[in-house]
Write an enzyme that holds these catalytic residues in place. Sequence first.
Site, PDB file in Angstrom:
ATOM      1  N   ASP A  31       1.203 -23.552 -41.787  1.00 41.23           N
ATOM      2  CA  ASP A  31       0.007 -24.324 -40.914  1.00 41.23           C
ATOM      3  C   ASP A  31       0.771 -24.157 -39.709  1.00 41.23           C
ATOM      4  OD1 ASP A  31      -1.991 -25.590 -39.952  1.00 41.23           O
ATOM      5  OD2 ASP A  31      -1.530 -27.493 -41.111  1.00 41.23           O
ATOM      6  N   ASP A  47     -17.287 -29.705 -30.762  1.00 41.88           N
ATOM      7  CA  ASP A  47     -17.529 -29.264 -32.297  1.00 41.88           C
ATOM      8  C   ASP A  47     -18.981 -29.603 -32.701  1.00 41.88           C
ATOM      9  OD1 ASP A  47     -14.784 -28.070 -32.359  1.00 41.88           O
ATOM     10  OD2 ASP A  47     -14.036 -29.904 -33.468  1.00 41.88           O
ATOM     11  N   TYR A  62      -8.856 -20.077 -36.341  1.00 43.13           N
ATOM     12  CA  TYR A  62      -9.034 -20.286 -37.686  1.00 43.13           C
ATOM     13  C   TYR A  62      -8.960 -18.831 -38.466  1.00 43.13           C
ATOM     14  CZ  TYR A  62     -10.811 -25.319 -37.444  1.00 43.13           C
ATOM     15  OH  TYR A  62     -11.054 -26.399 -37.186  1.00 43.13           O
ATOM     16  N   GLY A  93       1.631 -32.929 -43.643  1.00 43.50           N
ATOM     17  CA  GLY A  93       2.406 -31.859 -43.831  1.00 43.50           C
ATOM     18  C   GLY A  93       2.091 -30.450 -43.161  1.00 43.50           C
ATOM     19  N   GLU A 129      -8.407 -30.700 -45.904  1.00 43.45           N
ATOM     20  CA  GLU A 129      -9.504 -30.294 -45.078  1.00 43.45           C
ATOM     21  C   GLU A 129      -9.698 -28.845 -45.175  1.00 43.45           C
ATOM     22  OE1 GLU A 129      -9.555 -33.817 -41.752  1.00 43.45           O
ATOM     23  OE2 GLU A 129      -8.989 -31.837 -41.194  1.00 43.45           O
ATOM     24  N   GLU A 130     -10.775 -28.225 -44.753  1.00 43.44           N
ATOM     25  CA  GLU A 130     -11.187 -26.718 -44.549  1.00 43.44           C
ATOM     26  C   GLU A 130     -10.244 -25.804 -45.508  1.00 43.44           C
ATOM     27  OE1 GLU A 130     -11.471 -27.298 -39.743  1.00 43.44           O
ATOM     28  OE2 GLU A 130      -9.483 -26.526 -40.275  1.00 43.44           O
ATOM     29  N   ARG A 182      -2.125 -21.730 -31.102  1.00 47.18           N
ATOM     30  CA  ARG A 182      -2.995 -20.865 -32.072  1.00 47.18           C
ATOM     31  C   ARG A 182      -3.042 -19.297 -31.199  1.00 47.18           C
ATOM     32  NH1 ARG A 182      -8.145 -24.757 -33.403  1.00 47.18           N
ATOM     33  NH2 ARG A 182      -6.688 -26.318 -34.692  1.00 47.18           N
ATOM     34  N   ASP A 240      -3.711 -29.867 -44.406  1.00 52.50           N
ATOM     35  CA  ASP A 240      -3.201 -30.996 -44.452  1.00 52.50           C
ATOM     36  C   ASP A 240      -3.061 -31.527 -42.969  1.00 52.50           C
ATOM     37  OD1 ASP A 240      -1.486 -33.499 -44.276  1.00 52.50           O
ATOM     38  OD2 ASP A 240      -0.755 -32.961 -46.048  1.00 52.50           O
TER      39      ASP A 240
END
EC number: 3.2.1.18
Length: 469
Positions: free
Chosen positions: A324, A151, A406, A297, A276-277, A371, A293
Amino acid sequence: MNPNQKIITIGSVSLTIATICFLMQIAILVTTVTLHFKQYECNSPPNNQVMLCEPTIIERNITEIVYLTNTTIEKEICPKLAEYRNWSKPQCKITGFAPFSKDNSIRLSAGGDIWVTREPYVSCDPDKCYQFALGQGTTLNNRHSNDTVHDRTPYRTLLMNELGVPFHLGTKQVCIAWSSSSCHDGKAWLHVCVTGHDENATASFIYDGRLVDSIGSWSKKILRTQESECVCINGTCTVVMTDGSASGRADTKILFIEEGKIVHISPLSGSAQHVEECSCYPRYSGVRCVCRDNWKGSNRPIVDINVKDYSIVSSYVCSGLVGDTPRKNDSSSSSHCLNPNNEEGGHGVKGWAFDDGNDVWMGRTISEKLRSGYETFKVIGGWSKPNSKLQINRQVIVDRGNRSGYSGIFSVEGKSCINRCFYVELIRGRKQETEVWWTSNSIVVFCGTSGTYGTGSWPDGADINLMPI
């Protein structure tokens, strides 16, 4: 009439016509001079004010041509000055989402010089939309693409192209960044660009092409930001930044920026435990964000930002169909609006949701663990009723058998309302696809529609066996 009288009469008429023509020429000359000087009087400041030496953004430059007896006079209308965006229109009423754009970057990389990227997003100025991504300092068909699964490197830069234009060799590198956010305030672009050592990174604030401000890491543990668009209201832009543990307590701050200058910093407050993000959108007269989170979570945190008094409130999306990944299956998952659900809390993925009255529109991976796949739907009562699970208007964007990544939101102002759009990152390469040594992505983009729509699936589509290793 005798000959002398005829001569006198003709002479008198000729003299009269000549006089009229002479007066007309004088009138035309006066008009021309007046219009020529008047165009420089537009928006001139009073005598007791100083004209600021700043660039002027010209939105319209209209030329009117007036014809008078074969004489052409050009009158330039004073250009309208650009104004800050206030996002005061209501949100568009939608029935779902329709296809908007797809860049096919990976497929094109099989035969062309296309950047290796990840963390893409979309943002629009008042006239057109742009796609952004964090480049890896190399094209895909290049040995430097080896091991681009990482990253954070000093070679990563923020890339910017008009939406639908893949990141080719002529792409502009806006700044040095391995984490970023961008937004347009109505006058110019703001870019927030984070780079440097993990334990002491720097965020640069670039406005209208100039470095205006910066801030260093405050917790010395990977300063990072949204990876999607920030939001500007009446000249004040907000960006959510986090520094600290990715799997424990971290220090999140909301920065308020005016023309690139940090004017205020507010700490996160409310019940959100880890943020985040964030995917943020204007919700007049403030900004609303739905985030990730990565600690406790699988339900997504909400951050509400008051642009006027800098106050912050946070909570969680009420929908029991959580957004999520990873997460429990829908029959077992839960959310009660206030706190993290402590279900599959570790790890996660950037995502989005937005309120529609008491309901919520959201997107998520189809797989509960990976993903892969992508779907959108509306949850009745999902913004206000704890653990609501009534799902309607489901759409498949990417089928379960194909990879996603994402996703995030961006807003587009129309004539009468503000539309919500989203993008999905379509990751290819490592770690899952070990046939190649690189990691990169393409994107697909959808926007809200009040019309009808069909079905489909829009994966990346590249045959990994045809790609450069």
